[in-house]
Write a protein that holds these residues in place. Structure first.
Motif, PDB file in Angstrom:
ATOM      1  N   GLU A   3      71.133  46.846  28.989  1.00 40.03           N
ATOM      2  CA  GLU A   3      70.021  47.404  29.747  1.00 40.03           C
ATOM      3  C   GLU A   3      70.273  47.211  31.227  1.00 40.03           C
ATOM      4  OE1 GLU A   3      66.407  45.660  28.432  1.00 40.03           O
ATOM      5  OE2 GLU A   3      66.618  46.424  26.413  1.00 40.03           O
ATOM      6  N   TYR A  11      66.934  51.473  31.836  1.00 36.38           N
ATOM      7  CA  TYR A  11      67.880  52.353  31.170  1.00 36.38           C
ATOM      8  C   TYR A  11      68.474  51.659  29.954  1.00 36.38           C
ATOM      9  CZ  TYR A  11      67.492  55.009  35.447  1.00 36.38           C
ATOM     10  OH  TYR A  11      67.003  55.724  36.495  1.00 36.38           O
ATOM     11  N   SER A  13      71.370  52.333  26.586  1.00 35.13           N
ATOM     12  CA  SER A  13      72.480  53.160  26.097  1.00 35.13           C
ATOM     13  C   SER A  13      71.981  54.030  24.946  1.00 35.13           C
ATOM     14  CB  SER A  13      73.617  52.261  25.614  1.00 35.13           C
ATOM     15  OG  SER A  13      73.214  51.553  24.457  1.00 35.13           O
ATOM     16  N   LYS A  47      73.168  57.149  29.447  1.00 32.41           N
ATOM     17  CA  LYS A  47      72.005  56.268  29.532  1.00 32.41           C
ATOM     18  C   LYS A  47      70.744  57.123  29.517  1.00 32.41           C
ATOM     19  CE  LYS A  47      74.360  52.475  30.497  1.00 32.41           C
ATOM     20  NZ  LYS A  47      74.287  51.220  29.805  1.00 32.41           N
TER      21      LYS A  47
END
Length: 75
Positions: A3, A11, A13, A47
């Motif tokens: 993160e 954000y 993944s 992301k």
């Protein structure tokens, strides 16, 4: 869990995003490349945010419902 906090967004993944929904990481990557899922490329990895993922899932759900209604009308 990878993160990053930037510009008030958290954000994640697409691998992490795939754990939050029924879609695979590969499918989410495809939708990101098609600009259907809001995401950005960070190095080699895509992301997104939980909010963007939730919005995508809602939009897809609405389209699936509309499609189902249209199929029933045609029958």
């Amino acid at each position: 869990m990878e993160e990053r906090i930037n510009n008030k967004h958290k954000y994640i993944s697409l691998a992490e995003a795939s754990k939050l929904c029924d879609y695979s990481q590969e499918y989410l990557s495809l939708r990101a490349r098609q600009k259907k899922l809001r995401a950005f490329k960070f190095g080699r990895n895509w992301k997104t945010t939980k909010e963007w993922l939730e919005k995508y899932i809602q939009e897809v759900g609405v389209k699936e419902q509309e499609s189902a209604v249209q199929k029933q009308v045609v029958k």
